[in-house]
Design an enzyme around this catalytic site. Structure first.
Site, PDB file in Angstrom:
ATOM      1  N   GLU B  58      -4.699   3.131   8.628  1.00  0.00           N
ATOM      2  CA  GLU B  58      -3.228   3.488   8.944  1.00  0.00           C
ATOM      3  C   GLU B  58      -3.147   4.337  10.319  1.00  0.00           C
ATOM      4  OE1 GLU B  58      -4.460   4.304   5.947  1.00  0.00           O
ATOM      5  OE2 GLU B  58      -3.399   3.124   4.604  1.00  0.00           O
ATOM      6  N   HIS B 127       1.669   8.375  -4.693  1.00  0.00           N
ATOM      7  CA  HIS B 127       2.328   7.133  -4.529  1.00  0.00           C
ATOM      8  C   HIS B 127       3.873   6.923  -5.032  1.00  0.00           C
ATOM      9  CE1 HIS B 127      -1.774   5.921  -4.682  1.00  0.00           C
ATOM     10  NE2 HIS B 127      -1.595   4.516  -4.397  1.00  0.00           N
TER      11      HIS B 127
END
Lengths: 331, 327
Positions: B58, B127
């Site tokens: 990322e 998450h």
């Protein structure tokens, strides 16, 4: 047809020497201005490293992309940036290439493919990889060169960039300008192994060169960039060089002790890239007088740019709010 | 009007926009197989140059989006779960949000960064985050948080057509809800809040998936004789302060429902706007229904104890209208 990169012509050498002089004159001026209290912030000078940026950018056109570092004046000028626009920027003037919004660490000129100096060490790695992907999608043989230092080579994004660029065969030239220092930390303390070896597991060709020899840099970079333009995928070029000035011109004001010896600096000053370019020109038969003419021309150019920049107007604070978005008026 | 699932509406928008503009490039982790369904079928239709799986990196990907945009393309970066945006946060915070200003307006960055976000499904602490307060604070990035299928399509299209960076947060695994999507070209402007329900007694500003909870709460409140007005800001940057203030002028009470952690949440910002520009309109304190300052626990019973609920909205509103100190 492959070009002959054995020796730059006298004309090429002279053009590169002139570009190196532009960088040197501009930065000598900026350093003096900082010490005289005439600049709002410290400057990270590229003095001593000029051959690296110039020898590489000599192979790039406005259509190619570069990303640069906090020590970015040299790359900006090497890639064809306008000295006046850069000096005005660093003087925080409205005429600056970024309108006075970016300053010394963010000089950029998109019309010349200069995606900007960057205040985040390693900040150019992702941007250059993206530009290389764009170049590949464009399909016109463009390349992206990412200048970074040996300090940035320890950022994880270098590995990420090599992985993606190799997988996708991106025309990305990773240029590690190894000046031996990560700000004030010696490279030996910060870096394990040889940075050149880091390319090998990714199948990326890597070369190293004396970064103070503009002819040598020009030869190696020329070969690597030409291969890239022919769909050759990425490369890593390690240029060994040295910043003979401090990390930042302001450092003398805040460092309690020196971090390197005078001998170390002197040994590199003895290998000054501009002096060596003069020697190369002499080898081609160029007369000293002709070289002096170039020097005078550059000095006149930078003196005029500096005087004009000092007299330029300040930027308008009313613009600040509108500068965060390009379409702020749309909503 | 067509009935589409939330995630299908985004997928429709992607097909239409990529067809319209060949410079849109979609890349990210698992965009080809499409975990949520929003990028389904795009690889087969548009090919590997325009739709591309990436390695899991990322920190590089967000920087790449900047470089691609600066070099003339229009990248859409899918980061899967919004928590992974933290891994890529450097280039969002230091490059994407700043380069337009830093370059004196030279660099246009038509970038859309999308991800699923939020809790409620036992996906636990890493998450379930709701990171839009961070993006709101950066300054140079638009933030869209659609609450329904129609808005998801319209806001996504606006995001990819904008020449500025946008964060587009979708409800990820919660994206199966059906909704009405207007036929034909459907765009939703940034900075235009929607009034989801009209009412006279209290304004409930609800963000993203919280609109549904607010709607359930409003029905329960109506049964108690309390009429709630629901405002869906749709984008947090830019924020439609005027619509919120106009509603407060009518109801004189404000409750904000936000699934971010309470401290420095979007709700905090909206409360600040109300205190600053709407102080004289209010006859009760501004209340926030948020996630307390904890990260999301795994066990459903634990998650339910901290996640906003229609019951909490109802009790907060009832306390306000009865002029008691709210919970």
């Amino acid at each position: 047809m492959r070009n002959d990169y054995q020796n730059p012509s006298q004309e090429t050498l002279l053009a590169m020497y002139e570009r190196m002089l532009v960088i040197r004159e501009t930065e000598e001026y900026l350093g003096a201005q900082f010490r005289a209290g005439e600049l709002p912030a410290g400057v990270h000078l590229y003095i001593g490293q000029e051959a690296s940026g110039v020898g590489i950018c000599a192979h790039l056109s406005d259509e190619d992309w570069i990303t640069s570092t906090h020590r970015g004046h040299g790359h900006f000028l090497a890639k064809g940036g306008d000295p006046y626009a850069m000096i005005a920027e660093i003087h925080a003037k409205a005429d600056g290439v970024c309108g006075g919004f970016g300053g010394t660490m963010h000089v950029a000129d998109l019309s010349r493919g200069i995606l900007g100096a960057n205040g985040i060490v390693g900040g150019g790695l992702g941007i250059a990889t993206g530009a290389a992907f764009a170049a590949k999608l464009d399909g016109k043989g463009k390349v992206a060169a990412c200048f970074f230092g040996d300090g940035a080579a320890n950022q994880g994004t270098l590995m990420e960039a090599m992985n993606v660029a190799s997988l996708w065969k991106l025309p990305l030239l990773l240029v590690c300008e190894h000046n031996g220092w990560s700000e004030f930390t010696r490279s030996e303390v910060a870096t394990s192994g040889n940075i050149l070896d880091r390319a090998q597991p990714f199948g990326i060709p890597a070369q190293e060169v004396d970064g103070n020899d503009v002819g040598a840099v020009w030869r190696v970079a020329g070969e690597m960039i030409e291969a890239m333009r022919n769909d050759g995928g990425p490369g890593l070029l390690l240029t060994h060089t040295y910043r003979t000035r401090g990390h930042v011109e302001a450092e003398i004001n805040f460092l309690s002790q020196s971090y390197r010896s005078e001998e170390e600096v002197a040994s590199w000053e003895a290998r000054d890239p501009l002096d060596r370019a003069v020697a190369l020109l002499a080898e081609t038969g160029m007369a000293t007088e002709e070289i002096l003419v170039v020097r005078e021309r550059v000095k006149t150019l930078i003196d005029a740019a500096a005087a004009r920049a000092q007299a330029a107007p300040d930027p308008d604070p009313a613009l600040v709010k509108s500068m965060m978005f390009s379409e702020v008026d749309a909503w | 009007m067509a009935k589409r699932r939330f995630i299908q509406a985004i997928n429709d928008a992607m097909f239409e926009e990529m067809e319209r503009d060949p410079r849109i490039i979609l890349f990210g982790e698992d965009v080809e197989i499409s975990m949520f369904g929003d990028t389904k079928g795009l690889r087969d239709h548009f090919g590997p140059d325009r739709v591309r799986d990436t390695p899991i990196c990322e920190a590089l990907l967000t920087g790449m989006a900047v470089g691609m945009a600066a070099a003339g393309w229009r990248p859409v970066l899918h980061m899967m779960f919004s928590n992974f945006m933290y891994t890529g946060f450097d280039a969002i915070a230091n490059q994407m949000s700043k380069l337009h200003l830093m370059t004196g307006g030279q660099m246009k960055l038509p970038i859309t960064v999308m991800a699923g976000f939020g809790g409620g499904r036992s996906t636990a602490a890493q998450h379930s985050d709701c990171p839009y307060p961070l993006f709101m604070n950066l300054g140079g990035i638009n933030v869209a948080v659609p609450s329904n299928a129609g808005d998801a399509k319209g806001l996504f299209k606006t995001a990819v057509r904008s020449n500025d960076p946008a964060i587009f947060l979708e409800p990820g695994g919660r994206g199966g809800e059906l909704g009405e999507v207007p036929d034909g070209e459907h765009l939703v402007s940034f900075g235009k809040a929607a009034i989801r329900r009209e009412g006279r007694d209290v304004t409930i500003v609800a963000i993203g998936a919280m609109v549904k909870l607010a709607d359930q709460a409003a029905k329960a409140l109506a049964a108690n004789g309390v009429e709630a007005e629901i405002i869906d800001p749709r984008t947090l940057v830019p924020l439609d302060e005027e619509t919120i203030l106009a509603s407060i002028a009518k109801t004189r009470r404000l409750v904000i429902v936000d699934e971010a952690r309470d401290r420095c949440s979007a709700a905090s910002q909206i409360a600040a706007v109300a205190a600053d520009r709407g102080f004289g309109l209010l006859k009760a304190p501004v209340k926030r229904v948020t996630v307390p300052n904890v990260c999301m626990p795994y066990a459903p019973v634990l998650e339910r104890s901290v996640y906003p609920s229609s019951e909490r909205i109802v009790s907060t509103v009832l306390a306000l209208v009865s002029n008691q100190e709210a919970i």
